[in-house]
Design a protein around this motif. Sequence first.
Motif, PDB file in Angstrom:
ATOM      1  N   HIS A 137       0.896  -1.303   0.008  1.00 37.98           N
ATOM      2  CA  HIS A 137      -0.023  -0.167   0.355  1.00 37.98           C
ATOM      3  C   HIS A 137       0.942   1.292   0.079  1.00 37.98           C
ATOM      4  O   HIS A 137       0.271   2.622   0.322  1.00 37.98           O
ATOM      5  N   GLY A 138       2.516   1.144  -0.072  1.00 40.24           N
ATOM      6  CA  GLY A 138       2.847   1.997  -0.334  1.00 40.24           C
ATOM      7  C   GLY A 138       3.754   2.314  -1.903  1.00 40.24           C
ATOM      8  O   GLY A 138       2.701   2.638  -2.537  1.00 40.24           O
ATOM      9  N   LEU A 139       4.690   2.566  -2.137  1.00 43.43           N
ATOM     10  CA  LEU A 139       5.288   2.968  -3.612  1.00 43.43           C
ATOM     11  C   LEU A 139       5.043   4.966  -3.666  1.00 43.43           C
ATOM     12  O   LEU A 139       5.617   5.477  -4.280  1.00 43.43           O
ATOM     13  N   VAL A 140       3.663   4.870  -4.003  1.00 46.90           N
ATOM     14  CA  VAL A 140       3.143   5.679  -4.528  1.00 46.90           C
ATOM     15  C   VAL A 140       2.513   6.947  -3.357  1.00 46.90           C
ATOM     16  O   VAL A 140       2.320   6.731  -1.965  1.00 46.90           O
ATOM     17  N   LYS A 141       2.970   8.642  -3.341  1.00 49.70           N
ATOM     18  CA  LYS A 141       3.433   9.490  -2.420  1.00 49.70           C
ATOM     19  C   LYS A 141       2.207  10.389  -3.020  1.00 49.70           C
ATOM     20  O   LYS A 141       2.530  10.668  -4.010  1.00 49.70           O
ATOM     21  N   GLU A 142       1.921  11.436  -1.708  1.00 49.22           N
ATOM     22  CA  GLU A 142       0.613  12.609  -2.802  1.00 49.22           C
ATOM     23  C   GLU A 142       1.366  13.369  -3.195  1.00 49.22           C
ATOM     24  O   GLU A 142       2.837  13.880  -2.237  1.00 49.22           O
ATOM     25  N   ASP A 143       1.338  13.701  -4.149  1.00 55.17           N
ATOM     26  CA  ASP A 143       2.331  14.847  -4.916  1.00 55.17           C
ATOM     27  C   ASP A 143       1.754  16.078  -4.064  1.00 55.17           C
ATOM     28  O   ASP A 143       1.269  15.945  -2.876  1.00 55.17           O
ATOM     29  N   GLY A 144       3.203  17.055  -3.521  1.00 59.10           N
ATOM     30  CA  GLY A 144       3.425  17.654  -2.894  1.00 59.10           C
ATOM     31  C   GLY A 144       4.260  17.322  -1.162  1.00 59.10           C
ATOM     32  O   GLY A 144       4.618  18.506  -1.139  1.00 59.10           O
ATOM     33  N   LEU A 145       3.418  16.462  -1.457  1.00 57.46           N
ATOM     34  CA  LEU A 145       4.202  15.670  -0.109  1.00 57.46           C
ATOM     35  C   LEU A 145       3.935  16.522   0.855  1.00 57.46           C
ATOM     36  O   LEU A 145       4.546  17.242   2.322  1.00 57.46           O
ATOM     37  N   PRO A 146       2.989  16.586   1.481  1.00 59.02           N
ATOM     38  CA  PRO A 146       1.802  17.232   2.467  1.00 59.02           C
ATOM     39  C   PRO A 146       2.810  16.748   3.988  1.00 59.02           C
ATOM     40  O   PRO A 146       2.526  15.575   4.039  1.00 59.02           O
ATOM     41  N   ASP A 147       3.149  18.039   4.452  1.00 59.31           N
ATOM     42  CA  ASP A 147       2.903  17.327   6.158  1.00 59.31           C
ATOM     43  C   ASP A 147       1.749  17.343   6.570  1.00 59.31           C
ATOM     44  O   ASP A 147       0.044  16.588   5.908  1.00 59.31           O
ATOM     45  N   TYR A 148       2.079  15.789   7.244  1.00 65.89           N
ATOM     46  CA  TYR A 148       1.569  15.134   7.829  1.00 65.89           C
ATOM     47  C   TYR A 148       1.392  13.970   9.391  1.00 65.89           C
ATOM     48  O   TYR A 148       3.113  14.028   9.986  1.00 65.89           O
ATOM     49  N   VAL A 149       0.590  13.961  10.235  1.00 68.06           N
ATOM     50  CA  VAL A 149       0.917  13.600  11.597  1.00 68.06           C
ATOM     51  C   VAL A 149       0.069  13.221  12.047  1.00 68.06           C
ATOM     52  O   VAL A 149      -0.813  13.239  11.761  1.00 68.06           O
ATOM     53  N   PRO A 150       0.561  11.610  11.739  1.00 72.12           N
ATOM     54  CA  PRO A 150      -0.869  10.677  12.330  1.00 72.12           C
ATOM     55  C   PRO A 150      -1.136  10.613  13.947  1.00 72.12           C
ATOM     56  O   PRO A 150      -0.660  11.021  14.397  1.00 72.12           O
ATOM     57  N   PRO A 151      -2.724  10.173  13.557  1.00 71.78           N
ATOM     58  CA  PRO A 151      -3.033   9.983  15.778  1.00 71.78           C
ATOM     59  C   PRO A 151      -2.127   8.520  16.409  1.00 71.78           C
ATOM     60  O   PRO A 151      -1.359   7.961  15.627  1.00 71.78           O
ATOM     61  N   ALA A 152      -2.283   9.531  17.481  1.00 80.58           N
ATOM     62  CA  ALA A 152      -1.622   9.094  18.824  1.00 80.58           C
ATOM     63  C   ALA A 152      -1.810   6.670  18.522  1.00 80.58           C
ATOM     64  O   ALA A 152      -0.940   6.501  18.333  1.00 80.58           O
ATOM     65  N   ASP A 153      -3.354   6.762  18.169  1.00 78.62           N
ATOM     66  CA  ASP A 153      -3.301   5.697  18.146  1.00 78.62           C
ATOM     67  C   ASP A 153      -2.856   5.132  17.008  1.00 78.62           C
ATOM     68  O   ASP A 153      -3.454   3.678  16.437  1.00 78.62           O
TER      69      ASP A 153
END
Length: 561
Positions: free
Chosen positions: A228-244
């Motif tokens: 499910h990886g391989l492709v990353k969203e255009d622009g590589l936006p910042d992202y912080v996953p939820p704690a859980d």
Amino acid sequence: MTSPATSDLDDAALSPSTTGAEWWRSAVIYQIYPRSFADSNGDGLGDLPGITAHLDDLDALGVDAVWLSPFYRSPQKDAGYDVADYCDVDPLFGTLADFDDLLAAAHARGIRLIVDLVPNHSSDQHAWFQAALAAAPGSPERGRYMFRDGRGENGELPPNNWESVFGGPAWTRVTDPDGAPGQWYLHLFDTSQPDFDWSNPEVQGEFRRILRFWLDRGVDGFRVDVAHGLVKEDGLPDYVPPADAGSMGGGETSVPYWGQPEVHEIYRDWNTVLAEYDGDRALCAEAWLPTIEKTALWVRHDEMHQAFNFEYLETEWDAARLRAVISESLRAYPAVGAPSTWVLSNHDVVRHASRLALTAENPQGHGIGPDSPGKPVPELGLRRARAATALMLALPGSAYLYQGEELGLPEAIDIPDAARQDPTWFRTRGERYGRDGCRVPLPWDADAPAFGFSPTGRSWLPQPADWGSFARSAEAADPTSTLALYRTLLAQRRARGLGTGSLEWIDAGDDVIAFRNGNVTVVANLGAVAVAVPSGRVLAASAPLGDGMLPPDTTVWVASD
């Protein structure tokens, strides 16, 4: 009688796909983690000849296929998931000739062989990445990977705030040939595992070549790492996953580096490559996605053939929740023409003989160790593991087993800090134990050095001193052993066609899972009070039955013939 929760589901909705008779629709596939299976030369690491020497044991177990975790040339920074050469065998494990011997020996026994493929990233020792380091920004060599300029006045900040699955930042800055600080490269895992840029046609073409290299040798398919990886969203936006959030995703609905729509085009392309070959070659996705419905999109008729049912793996020992996951799975996967692919353990998760009896929440992706809260209750864990496996192997579809679970192996918890090797342990400075506990080498012979894993007694991870009781030599002659249970379950599953059957729920109470698959009635008691065993001939039971009653944490198969 159907249970109220599933009364709107008819048999057809709960049947596996009947569009074909391909082997992967109902196969039981045994995962081998090569470095921990069997060591033939005494260096403390398992190898390909060691696997070949034990194929008769797998044949006697009754599996249909074997999945080999990576054995390619690698610096072994992440136990082989950092690949330096996708078309050669690491000398630690043997040679290409050894692989060919293994494949031929497996096929001679009617056992198919699928191999691991790691397309999200390579090793930093891969020839392509070494060329990228020597090349200039914007060069074709750097275009094969995710190189970016840094932020800040002098590029001193990483391109975004992404964190590695193994802990710490997901970006590392390189030093240019003249000694000046240079660009940054993305690595969703360890620093030594740079991510490929899958928008690059050269990357796409190289992996078609790799697929054909192994298909030409005769492999039956591929388990695809981080599918499910391989492709990353255009622009590589910042992202912080939820704690859980899980370490590999799964609970999140939108992540800029997991499950991007363009990934499906890659697997449609791969599907056409496999279709060039005879024998129903298969692709199996390791895809951690938010829902079963989304995971099912990865196994549409022109994409993957299987996708691990991680939602099932992560479901607690709770009858209502398991019923719901099973029902949803047997709706969603057949709806796209695919089987559900059941699994309870693998090389990345706490073994289910421990996970099902933790007295605190399971820290998925973190592992458990000497200082973890809520340690498992060993006797309860083994009892539940046996019951859970008996439940899983009665379900329609395919199933994966992880080496050692047929012996009832628990997680190895008390591994000394100095012996740990998982990069998660090092990148989190010991905050997370990582996955070493499920990767400890197998016990074969209770009275031999390293319990028969290695002729010299060497073992790349220390084996618990009490594992002699789990050794295959100790279990092989014991009709009550976990090994005997697995052999019985697999033999009956095959003889009665349960993998290609269909499921009809039976209403048996809140804490009980009960269903029919063909002429077999399956009852799993997840409650605290014994329940009645259905009438008929008992084919298998995960624990002794008493006076016609099914004890707690026990599963039984009963035939009506």
